[in-house]
Enzyme design. Structure first.
Site, short mmCIF file in Angstrom:
data_model
loop_
_atom_site.label_atom_id
_atom_site.label_comp_id
_atom_site.label_asym_id
_atom_site.label_seq_id
_atom_site.Cartn_x
_atom_site.Cartn_y
_atom_site.Cartn_z
N PHE A 215 6.26 3.90 39.79
CA PHE A 215 5.57 2.75 39.82
C PHE A 215 5.14 3.10 40.71
CE2 PHE A 215 3.53 -1.12 40.02
CZ PHE A 215 2.27 -1.35 38.96
N ASP B 134 6.72 5.44 49.80
CA ASP B 134 5.93 4.16 48.39
C ASP B 134 7.35 3.41 49.03
OD1 ASP B 134 4.99 2.37 47.11
OD2 ASP B 134 4.69 3.14 45.52
N LYS C 223 3.22 -5.85 49.31
CA LYS C 223 3.78 -6.66 48.56
C LYS C 223 4.03 -7.80 49.56
CE LYS C 223 4.84 -5.28 43.51
NZ LYS C 223 5.02 -4.13 43.99
C1 PLP Z 1 4.47 -3.32 43.26
C2 PLP Z 1 3.81 -1.99 43.57
C3 PLP Z 1 2.67 -0.71 43.68
C4 PLP Z 1 1.58 -1.81 42.69
O1 PLP Z 1 1.19 -3.03 44.34
P1 PLP Z 1 -0.20 -3.36 43.46
O2 PLP Z 1 -0.20 -5.19 44.77
O3 PLP Z 1 0.20 -4.72 42.36
O4 PLP Z 1 -1.15 -2.60 43.70
C5 PLP Z 1 3.11 0.12 44.43
N1 PLP Z 1 4.13 0.69 44.48
C6 PLP Z 1 5.19 -0.20 44.12
C7 PLP Z 1 6.59 0.29 44.58
C8 PLP Z 1 4.95 -1.03 43.43
O5 PLP Z 1 6.06 -1.59 43.51
#
Ligand code: PLP
Length: 397
Positions: free
Chosen positions: A135, A220, A249
């Protein structure tokens, strides 16, 4: 009392599956709803509230900065942005920072950066290999990058330039690498995709492959970074270094802020090649600077490792105790519990009723990602509630 559920139905786009509770206040690891009911929060705004709710350090930083300077444009130097950048560089293996407002913006920017690198150094290579079950965000390009059909299928045709391969399978990744590949982008632990840990050797093999091919490794760490996995960044646990790192986050403990970090060789944006109106604003950056400083000064990464172990052991106890509970997995304060059948919705709702917030990860799994400041007592309380809920489900079923 206003009927907020009805008002949402009338005025808000129905994109979220919400639980029937309206939260109005939070302190530490506790939140309250509009009827005054209290909940112990093990969701922490989806791993965002790293210092819990309304931590004095965050409140002080936001109030002080709001009274001083909230926003300029990026045509001018501002102090909080540069202090945050220095702090991130001094505490990571990366050399340069670009600030943005969300996780999606960070990963999207990281892919743009990798494409610039491809244009400059790899004969125009542009493709990024990502993992199935990953994700990376919600823009069209990041939906294309995220290897989950449920996010992709409603929005076809998707932007091209991504190959989704099986996670933890180095041969699949090698087979997908072509002369068009400029980078590999992975989460050390797939958060949204199920709390799937990278195998110990896998990320090292990926690192070696990227070096061999001269392509970039983007990690990421939007969910895993900033102490969550028991070290400042999860890459430290795996003993590798990325060329590009994305964060968001937990950075601001609730204030919207994200960042792209790069090593010098991968920091290839020129003037005008990327930008942001709000990204790097003094208010968000001062909050992030205060949060990250506090995490470092109080060694909350270490605390997260200790609390993660306590939580993991407690969850393992539930696996032993209940037939309906299948397994537990996780790293630090990112943990999941899976069930033999699709009872996650019921578990989450029953916990809610008992005053505990946990995250429904999949039909048959729940996720725990409390604030880094969670205490042993709070975790024992949460485990007690879970045990009560599971006991009732086991007897009823
Ligand atoms: C939450 C998340 C995203 C997206 O972040 P947003 O602030 O919702 O745009 C991307 N990559 C990872 C691994 C995430 O946990």
């Amino acid at each position: 009392m206003e009927n907020w559920i009805g008002i949402e139905k009338e005025y808000y786009m129905p994109t979220f599956k919400r639980f029937p509770v309206t939260l109005v206040k939070g302190r530490g690891n506790t939140v309250w709803d509009d009827s005054g009911k209290e909940y112990l929060d093990l969701v922490a705004g989806w791993a965002v509230n790293s210092l819990g709710h309304c931590h004095p350090v965050v409140v002080e930083a936001v109030c002080r900065q709001a009274a001083e300077l909230i926003h300029t444009s990026n045509s001018y130097y501002t102090v909080p942005q540069l202090e945050l950048a220095r702090l991130l560089v001094e505490n990571s293996c990366l050399d340069k920072v670009f600030c943005c407002n969300s996780g999606t913006e960070a990963t999207e920017g990281a892919v743009k950066l990798a494409r610039r690198y491809g244009h400059k150094h790899l004969g125009g290579a542009y493709e990024v290999i990502t993992a199935l079950g990953s994700f990376h965000g919600r823009t069209l390009a990041m939906v294309s990058a995220s290897g989950q059909t449920k996010h992709q299928q409603p929005y076809t045709p998707l932007p091209s330039g991504f190959a989704n391969v099986e996670f933890n399978n180095i041969d699949a990744l090698k087979a997908a690498t072509t002369e068009n590949t400029c980078a590999v982008m992975l989460e050390p632990v797939q958060g949204e995709g199920g709390v799937n840990l990278a195998d110990a050797g896998y990320l090292k093999q990926v690192r070696r492959w990227c070096d061999e091919k001269g392509i970039l490794l983007i990690l990421d760490e939007i969910q895993t970074g900033i102490g969550r996995c028991g070290s400042m960044f999860a890459y430290e646990v795996y003993g590798i270094e990325p060329d590009i790192l994305t964060l968001a986050k937990g950075m601001g403990s609730g204030i919207a802020v994200g960042a792209i970090l790069a090593k010098n060789h991968a920091s290839v944006f020129g003037v005008g090649e990327h930008g942001s109106t709000f990204g790097g604003n003094p208010l968000a950056c001062e909050a992030a600077r205060a949060v990250i400083s506090y995490i470092i000064q109080n060694d909350l990464s270490r605390h997260a490792a200790d609390m993660g172990k306590l939580l993991h052991d407690g969850l393992a106890g539930l696996v032993e105790e209940f037939d309906c509970v299948k397994a537990t997995k996780g790293l630090g304060l990112l943990q999941a519990l899976s069930f033999e059948t699709e009872i996650a919705d019921k578990v989450v709702l029953d916990c809610l009723r008992e005053g505990l917030l946990v995250n429904r990860l999949k039909p048959d799994a729940v996720r725990f990602m409390p604030a880094l400041i969670i205490t042993p007592d709070e975790l024992y309380r949460a485990l007690d509630i879970l045990r009560r809920v599971l006991k009732a489900i086991q007897y009823a079923g």
